[in-house]
Each structure stands twice: as structure tokens, then as C-alpha cells.
Design a protein around this motif. Structure first.
Motif, PDB file in Angstrom:
ATOM      1  N   ILE A  89      33.376 -37.301  -4.361  1.00 13.01           N
ATOM      2  CA  ILE A  89      33.573 -38.603  -3.706  1.00 13.01           C
ATOM      3  C   ILE A  89      35.025 -38.724  -3.264  1.00 13.01           C
ATOM      4  O   ILE A  89      35.407 -39.695  -2.630  1.00 13.01           O
ATOM      5  N   GLU A 103      33.777 -42.326   3.502  1.00  5.00           N
ATOM      6  CA  GLU A 103      32.372 -42.738   3.425  1.00  5.00           C
ATOM      7  C   GLU A 103      31.997 -43.350   2.084  1.00  5.00           C
ATOM      8  O   GLU A 103      30.917 -43.933   1.952  1.00  5.00           O
ATOM      9  N   PHE A 104      32.885 -43.232   1.074  1.00  9.84           N
ATOM     10  CA  PHE A 104      32.591 -43.832  -0.232  1.00  9.84           C
ATOM     11  C   PHE A 104      33.497 -45.033  -0.533  1.00  9.84           C
ATOM     12  O   PHE A 104      33.397 -45.637  -1.599  1.00  9.84           O
ATOM     13  N   ARG A 139      33.679 -48.121   0.360  1.00  4.32           N
ATOM     14  CA  ARG A 139      33.080 -49.421   0.030  1.00  4.32           C
ATOM     15  C   ARG A 139      32.691 -49.509  -1.445  1.00  4.32           C
ATOM     16  O   ARG A 139      32.614 -50.589  -2.014  1.00  4.32           O
ATOM     17  N   GLY A 140      32.453 -48.370  -2.059  1.00  4.76           N
ATOM     18  CA  GLY A 140      32.121 -48.345  -3.482  1.00  4.76           C
ATOM     19  C   GLY A 140      33.266 -48.783  -4.380  1.00  4.76           C
ATOM     20  O   GLY A 140      33.074 -49.004  -5.577  1.00  4.76           O
ATOM     21  N   LEU A 141      34.479 -48.903  -3.808  1.00  2.00           N
ATOM     22  CA  LEU A 141      35.646 -49.338  -4.584  1.00  2.00           C
ATOM     23  C   LEU A 141      35.786 -50.859  -4.632  1.00  2.00           C
ATOM     24  O   LEU A 141      36.699 -51.377  -5.292  1.00  2.00           O
ATOM     25  N   THR A 142      34.913 -51.576  -3.946  1.00  2.00           N
ATOM     26  CA  THR A 142      35.016 -53.037  -3.876  1.00  2.00           C
ATOM     27  C   THR A 142      35.201 -53.656  -5.265  1.00  2.00           C
ATOM     28  O   THR A 142      34.410 -53.384  -6.165  1.00  2.00           O
ATOM     29  N   ASP A 143      36.262 -54.423  -5.431  1.00  2.00           N
ATOM     30  CA  ASP A 143      36.584 -55.141  -6.688  1.00  2.00           C
ATOM     31  C   ASP A 143      37.152 -54.250  -7.784  1.00  2.00           C
ATOM     32  O   ASP A 143      37.343 -54.726  -8.922  1.00  2.00           O
ATOM     33  N   ILE A 144      37.444 -53.011  -7.491  1.00  3.51           N
ATOM     34  CA  ILE A 144      37.930 -52.124  -8.561  1.00  3.51           C
ATOM     35  C   ILE A 144      39.330 -52.507  -9.008  1.00  3.51           C
ATOM     36  O   ILE A 144      39.727 -52.246 -10.150  1.00  3.51           O
ATOM     37  N   ASP A 184      33.051 -39.231 -10.036  1.00  2.00           N
ATOM     38  CA  ASP A 184      32.648 -40.611 -10.299  1.00  2.00           C
ATOM     39  C   ASP A 184      33.836 -41.373 -10.871  1.00  2.00           C
ATOM     40  O   ASP A 184      34.767 -40.774 -11.422  1.00  2.00           O
ATOM     41  N   ILE A 185      33.781 -42.685 -10.713  1.00  2.00           N
ATOM     42  CA  ILE A 185      34.753 -43.601 -11.311  1.00  2.00           C
ATOM     43  C   ILE A 185      33.946 -44.723 -11.939  1.00  2.00           C
ATOM     44  O   ILE A 185      32.991 -45.218 -11.330  1.00  2.00           O
TER      45      ILE A 185
END
Lengths: 150, 150
Positions: free
Chosen positions: B7, B39-40, B42-47, B122-123
Motif C-alpha cells: 500500500i 490509490e490508497f 483515502r484509506g488514511l482518512t482520520d488517521i 497495512d496500518i
């Protein structure tokens, strides 16, 4: 990159995701057994000296991934990397468990939140802790606070 | 099972394993950047609300696995699942890091022990801690004690 392979499987009391405790204050004190395959059993040498372990496992009943989604403990969407959603680009789960005892290649553990039959990818000793008071828990603390205020 | 996919990649000060601090009292306070692929992102939103994260990554410069081996901090062999050896059946590394800041899809972090260019799998948010006084650290505590006694 690599193709995952199970080193064993988890015997858990949970047969479906709806049985796994979720939400604020969910207790994960269920007991289970990490059943390691015979060909990997030597890799457990000296593991009984550790009180806690990290278990890496596969979300084998989850399909595809979602970059943003609404977790069961909130009514707002968050990024997958800020949640524990099973629908991840690499479907790897992580659980810190307490090691209760070992019988051969079976590890009896407490703190299971995986489904029965889940493939185990790796086990590592749990060594250090970040003090709880030093953790900021982002949207989770906020969602708890909103719930508390009703 | 699944095939891993990156990722993102880690920008780290360490170019070779010999540079990574090892052994008792090794400090892991090196800073680095988790460079997440667009491409990934958006998966960090609010991190950014979390102070600490688990990073799962791939031992991409390690080949094969060894069920029993002698780690750099001891002179006795131990099972791979009781160590952090890179030569594991599934070559997955796990590091708890402190999130210092986010710029777009780049996460500035402290506590890096990975090599430069390591693929990130992964995170996850780091949420709870087992109090240090409750941990038993098996052969690691014993090896420390032996070293102390010289």
C-alpha cells in the motif's frame, strides 16, 4: 511480494462475526486455542516464557476492500487504516492475546476475537507497551464521547 | 490465501540491516516517512487523530525461513515465533510507531526500524496497551539477566 500460507488455525468459540463482541467496552476475554501445524511446531520453541503474544491472522471470510467505511462502533465513515475493518487491501488481522499454556503445538490463549477456523499467519512475542495515558485514540475517543453525551 | 500487495513504501534512514539498532536497550527513535500510494490515500482518512500506529510490512530482503535460530541479542537458539527474526514462514514485520504528522499521503513517524524502501502492507490504530508490569518476556529477560551478570 509473497503468497500467504497458514502456520495453523484458531479454535475459537465464535462461529460468525455477529457473535464477536464489538463496540465500546467490548470485553475480549474469550479463550481459544492456536493450533499450529506439525511442520511449524519447532518454531514455538521457548514461546511458553512469554505472557502475551501478537497473533497475525487472515480475514479469510472477507472479500475485497473498502478504503472508507463506517465501523460498527460509529455512525460516521473513517479510512480503513484508521479502523480494524476486515475489508483491507491486505486482509491481515492483528490481535494481542494472553498465553495461558502450551500443550505440544497447541497454545491455549485468552483474548480471542477471531472466528473459529481462522488461518494463523504469524506469532510474535509482545514485548513493550506504550503507556495508555500517552495514546491519542482519534475518532474512537470522539465517538465514545458522543455516545456518552447521548 | 492471498497475495500481498504494497500500500506504500517506507522512507527510512537505514539502508542495510547492520545499521538498524539491535540488542538490549536499543533505541528505536529514528524518524521516517510512510509514503502511501495515491490509490490508497483515502484509506488514511482520520488517521491523524491517532498518536500511535501499528505498521505491518514485508521483510522483502529476507529469503526463506528458519524455524529455530539464534537472534543477535542472545547466544542460544529460539523458535522463530518467539523472536522477531526476518526469516519467517510469512515474512511480515510489525512495528508500533508514533505518528508525528501527515502531509497528504505521507505519514511522518518516529520509531522506524525498517530498511529504506520496505513495502508497507497495512496500518492499524494502536489502541490499547498491556501494562508493562504484566508482561513476562521469556528468554529475552533471561538473556538480559545473563548479560548483566557478565
Amino acid at each position: 511480494m509473497f503468497t500467504s500460507r497458514p502456520i495453523g488455525f484458531i479454535a475459537s468459540p465464535y462461529k460468525s462475526t455477529s457473535e464477536v463482541p464489538k463496540g465500546f467496552g467490548a470485553k475480549h476475554d474469550a479463550e481459544g486455542v492456536l493450533k499450529i501445524l506439525p511442520e511449524f511446531a519447532r518454531g514455538l520453541t521457548d514461546i511458553e516464557g512469554f505472557s502475551h503474544l501478537f497473533v497475525l491472522w487472515e480475514f479469510d471470510r472477507s472479500e475485497g476492500f473498502e478504503l472508507v467505511g463506517t465501523p460498527p462502533i460509529d455512525d460516521r465513515p473513517h479510512g480503513v487504516f484508521a479502523t480494524r475493518s476486515p475489508r483491507r487491501p491486505n486482509p491481515i488481522g492483528l490481535t494481542a492475546i494472553e498465553l495461558l499454556g502450551r500443550e505440544g503445538a497447541d497454545l491455549r490463549v485468552r483474548g480471542v476475537d477471531m472466528l473459529d477456523g481462522t488461518p494463523i499467519l504469524d506469532i510474535k512475542p509482545y514485548l513493550s507497551s506504550i503507556p495508555f495515558e500517552k495514546l491519542r485514540r482519534g475518532w474512537i475517543a470522539e465517538a465514545e464521547e458522543r455516545k456518552r453525551q447521548g
